[in-house]
Design an enzyme around this catalytic site. Structure first.
Site, short mmCIF file in Angstrom:
data_model
loop_
_atom_site.label_atom_id
_atom_site.label_comp_id
_atom_site.label_asym_id
_atom_site.label_seq_id
_atom_site.Cartn_x
_atom_site.Cartn_y
_atom_site.Cartn_z
N HIS A 192 -28.23 -27.98 67.20
CA HIS A 192 -28.48 -29.29 66.45
C HIS A 192 -28.43 -30.45 67.44
O HIS A 192 -27.85 -30.33 68.46
CB HIS A 192 -27.35 -29.84 65.67
CG HIS A 192 -27.40 -28.87 64.10
ND1 HIS A 192 -27.31 -29.53 63.02
CD2 HIS A 192 -27.92 -27.72 64.08
CE1 HIS A 192 -27.44 -28.60 61.95
NE2 HIS A 192 -27.98 -27.50 62.54
N GLU A 200 -27.94 -33.22 55.73
CA GLU A 200 -26.56 -33.72 55.79
C GLU A 200 -26.95 -35.26 55.31
O GLU A 200 -26.04 -35.75 55.02
CB GLU A 200 -26.29 -33.58 57.47
CG GLU A 200 -27.07 -34.23 58.51
CD GLU A 200 -26.61 -34.03 59.69
OE1 GLU A 200 -25.51 -33.57 59.98
OE2 GLU A 200 -27.32 -34.58 60.72
C1 NOJ Z 1 -24.18 -32.83 63.24
C2 NOJ Z 1 -24.88 -31.58 62.79
O1 NOJ Z 1 -26.03 -31.78 62.29
C3 NOJ Z 1 -24.06 -31.16 61.62
O2 NOJ Z 1 -24.56 -29.98 61.05
C4 NOJ Z 1 -22.65 -31.00 61.94
O3 NOJ Z 1 -21.80 -30.67 60.84
C5 NOJ Z 1 -21.96 -32.16 62.77
N1 NOJ Z 1 -23.01 -32.78 63.82
C6 NOJ Z 1 -20.69 -32.19 63.24
O4 NOJ Z 1 -20.89 -31.24 64.13
CA CA Z 2 -27.50 -33.54 62.95
#
Ligand code: NOJ
Ligand code: CA
Length: 694
Positions: free
Chosen positions: A474, A499
């Site tokens: 990510h 998210e």
């Molecule tokens: C951003 C990521 O895209 C997400 O999936 C993750 O839960 C958080 N960072 C924490 O690492």
């Molecule tokens: Ca992210």
């Protein structure tokens, strides 16, 4: 999965000719795609400067575009050049993917390699390699070893793409740090990337000009679709495209570094391929294999440990605020008991993996800019998380564990712990890790998409391959097809993921998000979007946020999105008792073939896929905020048989905001002659599972 050699179908035809086809102009060469429709002309123009044009039939799609490079302490390399040699060749092979949208891929192209030399001292030399396919063209600069150029510092690359009209464009700002921006739609002349920076990005990132990130997609007045991107990005800075409105062209703008340089290299070296995918229908972009074909074959001899899968995770509950990543929080998510709950849920529902975030120490400090560099420990679990017991339970239930390395972009520290962390993963038999790069990069001044980080991600990827670990990264660099060479890079989040629906203050991802990403960001590579949210409004946790699609749209994403790993992202309790969950149990993740049945950029997309190694077909269609009736032509089914289709559709009153969970499930007999009407609600979708009738 059985070990596979990639060149199983080696119908290779390669030949070289020394002469060059003249295009009727002085110093110009033409190379045609195998199907003859797409042509590239290469020429010396202006002040003996290399240039090219791309044609689709009689239509010029990229007009005369100049090329050149600038180096530190050297004169620019763009004018006063002579062609030393030009040679053409053709190539054709069919290769097999380890996983992905298509099992077999035809790699057929015509190549033109033109060698240039400066007419004046220091007589530097380089060549331009052009490859022309039936779905577009790519070219790269190749610098041989030479006395006049040993170590070089690239200060700029002057690659241009001269447009032939004020095309409709789907673009996102050319941020050097993060791709988590919404795509915008405007004419080329209307692109205003600077105004699209979020506060977050204004604070932490740099967009030097009115520039966009790639892939960027355009539609011409004639209805032709063009996507600009790059392939095989190694040891170089990523390319953004500057919007030169005055001359109506894209101009390459490489991502920078603390000393303003773009790439530090030694000859011999080559740049990534600069690519233009050309499609008559929007859906053909999704079926295009040009980016993968411009990458090298698989380097992992025995990839049997790489397994496509659906996975659950201790994840959405943190984004909703139900639990926390850190143990000091009100309700730590990654406890032994909670992990076992998810594992049992996965095992009972045909889901192969479990991601566990917040399992390792350090989360108390990850938002603290002074501490984030050193807070994380990638081998030590929290006291309430018994890693060995969780692993034992997961193995007993046949569920694979996906570990998590959030680096908070403390890259120097992560680099120091890499060997220990990946050695531990291998020892424990963990074959997957999700990495994350939230925040600005430490060492400070480096950017997520610059050469330094491109090399970091590659180092992690190759180390992971040695330890038999797959990477889902990510906030990383966009894919440029390197998954062909390193199939352990299974997915990325290089776009705005699900998210954002849990916490974004701008209302989250709009209904047209996936109908846009499917023809832009997804052309780069597999997306870890984390679909499958059933509790669309989640008012129990967050009154201000919601998912802006119907539930049927969430189901359809398992087919409409390309990825060998697909999260079943909602909380187990939100699936309980919902008959629509059966589609998620059934849906496959690895495909023999993928076809776009219909679609328009930013409006809707419908894909049909056949599962690899099984007679099971799936269809997924999603629409933007407009409801629509589409048709699925089932002529891809083998003739002479009857099939059963289970259709998960938006109910009569479904609407992404007013009534998102209205779903109807019906079963119907179908065959190859069936034309299935698909009725999609505003923000809706349709998911279909087809099997042979017994
Ligand atoms: C951003 C990521 O895209 C997400 O999936 C993750 O839960 C958080 N960072 C924490 O690492
Ligand atoms: Ca992210």
């Amino acid at each position: 999965m059985k070990p596979k050699t990639l060149f199983i179908c080696a119908a290779c035809l390669a030949f070289f000719v020394s002469s060059c086809k003249q295009a009727g102009k002085e110093h110009s060469w033409t190379v045609e795609a195998p199907g003859k429709k797409i042509k590239v002309e290469v020429m010396l123009a202006g002040n003996n400067q290399p240039a090219y044009r791309i044609l689709h039939g009689e239509t010029v799609v990229v007009d005369t575009s100049f090329l050149g490079m600038e180096f530190r302490d050297q004169p620019p390399l763009s004018e006063n050049l002579n062609v030393v040699k030009a040679k053409q060749s053709a190539f054709s092979e069919t290769w097999e993917t380890v996983w992905g949208d298509q099992q077999k891929i035809l790699n057929a192209y015509s190549q033109l390699q033109v060698e240039f030399e400066e007419t004046t001292a220091p007589h530097r030399r380089f060549s331009l390699d052009f490859r022309v396919f039936d779905d577009g063209a790519g070219f790269r600069y190749v610098f041989p070893k030479q006395e006049a150029m040993d170590s070089v510092v690239v200060m700029d690359e002057h690659t241009t793409f001269q447009l032939t009209g004020d095309h409709q464009t789907w673009w996102q700002p050319g941020d050097w740090e993060i791709y988590e921006h919404l795509y915008n739609e405007s004419l080329f002349s209307g692109i205003d990337a600077l105004s699209k920076r979020s506060k977050h990005d204004l604070a932490q990132s740099s967009i030097p000009e009115n520039a966009v990130n790639t892939p960027v997609t355009m539609r011409t007045a004639d209805g032709l679709h063009l996507t600009f991107h790059e392939a095989a990005l190694y040891n170089y800075a990523s390319m953004t495209l500057k919007v030169d409105k005055e001359n109506r062209r894209w101009v390459s703008e490489l991502v920078g570094s603390p000393d303003q340089s773009k790439a530090k290299l030694r000859t011999p070296f080559q740049t990534p391929w600069r690519t233009v995918q050309i499609a008559e229908k929007a859906g053909d972009l999704i079926e295009s294999t040009l980016i993968l074909n411009l990458n090298e074959p698989n380097k992992i001899e025995d990839p049997s440990w790489i397994q496509p899968m659906k996975y659950v995770g201790i994840w959405w509950e943190m984004h909703l605020g139900k639990s926390s990543w850190d143990m000091a929080g009100v309700n730590h998510g990654a406890t032994t008991a909670n992990a076992k709950r998810y594992i049992d849920f996965a095992a009972a529902n045909n889901i192969g993996g479990i991601l566990i975030e917040g399992w390792n120490t350090g989360w108390e400090d990850w938002w603290d800019d002074k501490k984030r560099e050193t807070c994380f420990d990638f081998v030590t679990p929290y006291a309430d998380f018994d890693l060995n017991e969780v692993l034992r339970h997961a193995k007993a239930k046949g569920v694979r564990l996906i570990s998590h390395h959030e680096t908070a972009s403390g890259v120097t520290q992560y680099d120091k712990q890499l060997d220990t962390a990946f050695t531990q993963l291998e020892k424990l038999g963990i074959h997957s890790v999700k990495t994350g790069y939230v925040g600005t990069i430490i060492p400070r001044g480096e950017y997520h998409h610059g050469q330094f980080m491109v090399n970091h991600y590659q180092r992690v990827l190759e180390l992971a391959a040695r330890h038999k670990v797959t990477i889902d990264a990510h906030e990383t660099i966009k894919d440029t097809g390197i998954r062909r060479t390193w199939p352990n890079f299974v997915a990325r989040e290089t776009f705005r993921g699900q998210e954002f629906n849990a916490w974004a203050s701008d209302g989250g991802n709009p209904p047209n998000h996936i109908p846009t990403l499917a023809y832009t960001a997804m052309l780069a590579g597999p997306m870890d979007y984390t679909p499958g949210i059933f509790n669309i409004k989640f008012d129990e946790y967050k009154k201000e946020n919601q998912v802006n699609t119907t539930l049927a749209h969430q189901l359809a994403l398992y087919v409409a999105i390309s990825s060998p790993i697909q999260m079943v992202a909602d909380l187990p309790e939100h699936y309980a008792g919902n008959p629509a969950f059966q589609f998620i149990r059934d849906v496959a993740v690895n495909w023999e073939w993928t076809r776009a049945l219909n679609g328009e950029v930013g409006d809707y997309v419908t894909l049909a896929r056949k599962e690899r190694g099984a007679n099971r077909w799936f269809i997924g269609g999603v629409t933007d905020e407009n409801g629509r009736t589409l048709e699925a032509n089932l002529d891809f089914l083998p003739k002479g048989k009857t099939y059963q289709a289970v259709i998960y559709a938006d109910g009569p009153n479904a609407h992404w905001n007013d009534n998102p969970t209205d779903v109807v499930i019906r079963t119907q007999d179908v065959d190859a002659a069936t034309r299935l009407p698909l009725v999609l609600a505003p923000g809706g979708g349709v998911a279909i599972y087809i099997t042979e009738k017994k």
